[in-house]
Design an enzyme around this catalytic site. Structure first.
Site, PDB file in Angstrom:
ATOM      1  N   GLY A   1       0.811  -1.212   0.000  1.00 36.41           N
ATOM      2  CA  GLY A   1       0.000   0.000   0.000  1.00 36.41           C
ATOM      3  C   GLY A   1       0.842   1.258   0.000  1.00 36.41           C
ATOM      4  N   CYS A   2       0.445   2.227   0.818  1.00 32.36           N
ATOM      5  CA  CYS A   2       1.146   3.512   0.860  1.00 32.36           C
ATOM      6  C   CYS A   2       2.586   3.374   1.350  1.00 32.36           C
ATOM      7  CB  CYS A   2       0.402   4.489   1.750  1.00 32.36           C
ATOM      8  SG  CYS A   2      -1.261   4.878   1.167  1.00 32.36           S
ATOM      9  N   ALA A   3       2.867   2.328   2.143  1.00 33.20           N
ATOM     10  CA  ALA A   3       4.234   2.137   2.643  1.00 33.20           C
ATOM     11  C   ALA A   3       5.191   1.719   1.536  1.00 33.20           C
ATOM     12  CB  ALA A   3       4.258   1.091   3.761  1.00 33.20           C
ATOM     13  N   ALA A   4       4.655   1.346   0.383  1.00 33.63           N
ATOM     14  CA  ALA A   4       5.494   0.806  -0.688  1.00 33.63           C
ATOM     15  C   ALA A   4       6.439   1.852  -1.270  1.00 33.63           C
ATOM     16  CB  ALA A   4       4.626   0.199  -1.787  1.00 33.63           C
TER      17      ALA A   4
END
Lengths: 410, 410
Positions: free
Chosen positions: B137-140
């Site tokens: 997700g956004c952590a990628a």
């Protein structure tokens, strides 16, 4: 040099035999104009039986994408922990020694990934790197090994856990009746597998020292193996040209071996993704190696079917158990999958035969730690931990091959 | 030491303003019992406008998962190439210099991954490593930077291309009407971004030297940010506790900085995932830094909304363009996402201000290669290529911090 330790593999308890598969195909597709061809292709796979997470009758139903994906999550959480325990035991490490988890699976989709669940529930550290890969299909087994090796090159004392979780039966699509689909329905099986790649080494550790790896995409074959993503989930699409792929992939295997001063046809062991029998037949002919060279891959195909990214790990497990290699034996591990992509590595068998670590008691492992096997040049032992908690870096000078990118056309 | 070069970012041409978003919410959910709360939350995001791959009216329809995923593929193929060209240009490398592509995207699913298409169509080598990540997700965004740095630690002369492709509007689900969904519908935007991490350095290269990275999973928060996978695609699920996450994540940022001898609250720049305004407010308070320290992240949120894994790359791009840092400035890049996971790295700004490479002509780059900027200690130039095509390995001894795993509880 990173060492790939013995994989642990588990297959589910529900079994479908070749006879049952053929019988089912005849019954479900009695009116199919090319049924005979499909039956021939299935029979030719040589798959004796496959294992499924559900009984056959339930496998044949499609409860909808949501229910299936939830089932994938439940089955993964149930079946993955034991193989992880086995993999950690074979590598003589605990969960808290693991620095990164590479989780590969193309038969379900979870976000957060299973890596988060594993960290929360199986004792891994909260700072474990999570590397979930869903889009490399069968090639992800080779890719996971290669990325784990790379991580250990970057952090020479690191340990990386690889997990391959493939429930191919949860991608069964009753309405897909192309010949390629009927073949796939008779070819793929379910399995979970795990293995640890240890960067730091350990006295008495058996495994494959991962010396060099490479990736290769066969140009313009993206649509040969692919998923259509539909409201019913992933639909496997197989082009009839796929079985001819080996001629196109073999040069990359030669290139990788030669960049290391080796010959791809002159190695002591081969762990090849057994996508189907033709892959093994063709690659054997192209590399001019005896059929027995691929016996572990063939055994996986026969006993379990094509278990996607778990194939190479299961074939490796058989090689460990076969225990026929001498230290220094040179070999190749190759995963093939959509792209069409080959993820390949070459390495050397290393072992301390007097003190195999696998399945040994904690006492035995402690003993081995205190009495390193001096005869084994690769058993340099784990570097001491500094008082600040950071392990000493291995001296990286003088390791001529480490970190060299393979020769490539520019 | 790997250098993260200037990202290139593009947003689609269709715009939705805050006023339009609020108006839509009022119109579509007039009877919603908690409409006022949702409107308040949306207004509080501070998102001025967002960019969408389709006009608003079409964004609001759901043509089915298959059509949407096909649209994702078409839009990715159309919008990703220009940002890649920009990223390569800023790093003064060509497509054939790239050794690995890390493609992160959680808003569509393709197998083969976009990496295969890129290799086939954009001039990358067939042996480029493909590392597609869909499940962080956004952590990628942070994870991609960290895995690229790791790859360059393993192969010191390598170049890694990062691509973040997020069409969040293609995950719009008309029937999801929890307050968290209404907020998400007013928060997320579409964007594509790319950046190169160069292992080998280059005279005159501006960028962030990536010195150390770490990952952290907040225990037992798996269901705080997640996807439900249904026949209609990915359904975003946001727990009301998410905005309180920073207090739980901040210790990991402190740990990472201290393991490097730095203080997380005493750095010269911060590139923080702007998931929402509360993240930036809370983290600023916890680290005790001025609001202006997060100005680039806040500008991304204001101008584009939460563009998932592309946020950190866009905030970085703004920092490059702001051009206010002196060489040696120390900073942090942090991506946050499902798990809840933080992917963080710390590094140092490096530049050769007299000869910025970005957007320079080929002639200018050639000139820079022949006239290395002697004043810049990190501009050691690219190692020569041996006659066998393998680049010389950088001497890895004496690099005290390289490859040390951060301190961790055992």
């Amino acid at each position: 040099m990173p060492i790939l330790c013995r994989p642990s593999v588990a297959v589910p308890e529900h079994v479908i035999t070749m006879a049952q598969t053929l019988d089912l195909a005849r019954r479900l597709h009695a009116d199919h104009p090319r049924l005979d061809l499909a039956l021939q292709l299935i029979a030719h796979t040589g798959v004796r039986e496959r294992h499924l997470v559900q009984p056959i009758a339930r496998t044949l139903t499609h409860p909808g994408l949501e229910a299936r994906n939830n089932l994938y999550a439940r089955e993964a959480r149930r079946r993955v922990p034991p193989v992880i325990q086995g993999a950690l035991r074979s590598a003589a490490v605990g969960a808290t020694d693991i620095d990164a988890i590479i989780f590969v699976s193309c038969t379900g989709f979870l976000m957060p990934s299973m890596t988060a669940w594993m960290i929360n529930n199986l004792g891994f550290r909260s700072d474990t790197r999570q590397i979930p890969i869903a889009q490399l299909g069968c090639a992800a087994g080779g890719a996971a090994i290669n990325r784990a090796a790379d991580f250990c090159l970057a952090y020479p004392d690191a340990n990386v856990l690889i997990v391959a979780c493939e429930f191919c039966s949860l991608c069964y699509q009753p309405d897909d009746v192309e010949v390629g689909n009927l073949l796939a329905n008779g070819l793929f099986g379910d399995a979970v597998a795990a293995a640890v790649v240890r960067g730091g080494g350990e006295p008495g550790l058996r495994g494959v020292e991962l010396e060099r790896n490479g990736s290769y995409l066969v140009p313009d074959t993206e649509d040969w193996i692919s998923y259509a993503v539909r409201s019913t989930g992933f639909h496997f699409q197989l082009d009839r040209r796929v079985p001819t792929t080996m001629a196109m992939l073999a040069p990359a295997l030669h290139t990788l071996a030669r960049s290391h001063g080796w010959e791809a046809g002159d190695l002591d062991f081969y762990i090849i993704h057994a996508g189907g029998p033709r892959i093994l037949d063709d690659l054997g002919a192209i590399l001019d190696v005896e059929a027995s060279a691929f016996r572990h891959s063939r055994a996986t195909l026969t006993d379990y079917g094509n278990i996607a990214s778990a194939v190479v790990l299961d074939a490796l497990r058989r090689m460990f158990d076969d225990d026929a290699l001498d230290p220094g034996a040179r070999g190749m591990i190759a995963g093939f999958g959509p792209g069409i992509t080959a993820e390949t590595c070459i390495g050397t068998w290393t072992s301390c035969p007097d003190r195999p670590l696998d399945d040994r008691s904690e006492e035995g492992r402690a003993h081995a730690r205190q009495n390193p096997c001096e005869a084994e040049p690769h058993s340099a032992g784990r570097p001491p931990v500094r008082h600040d908690g950071v392990r000493h870096l291995a001296d990286r000078s003088g390791t001529g091959r480490r970190g060299a990118l393979p020769v490539r056309p520019r």
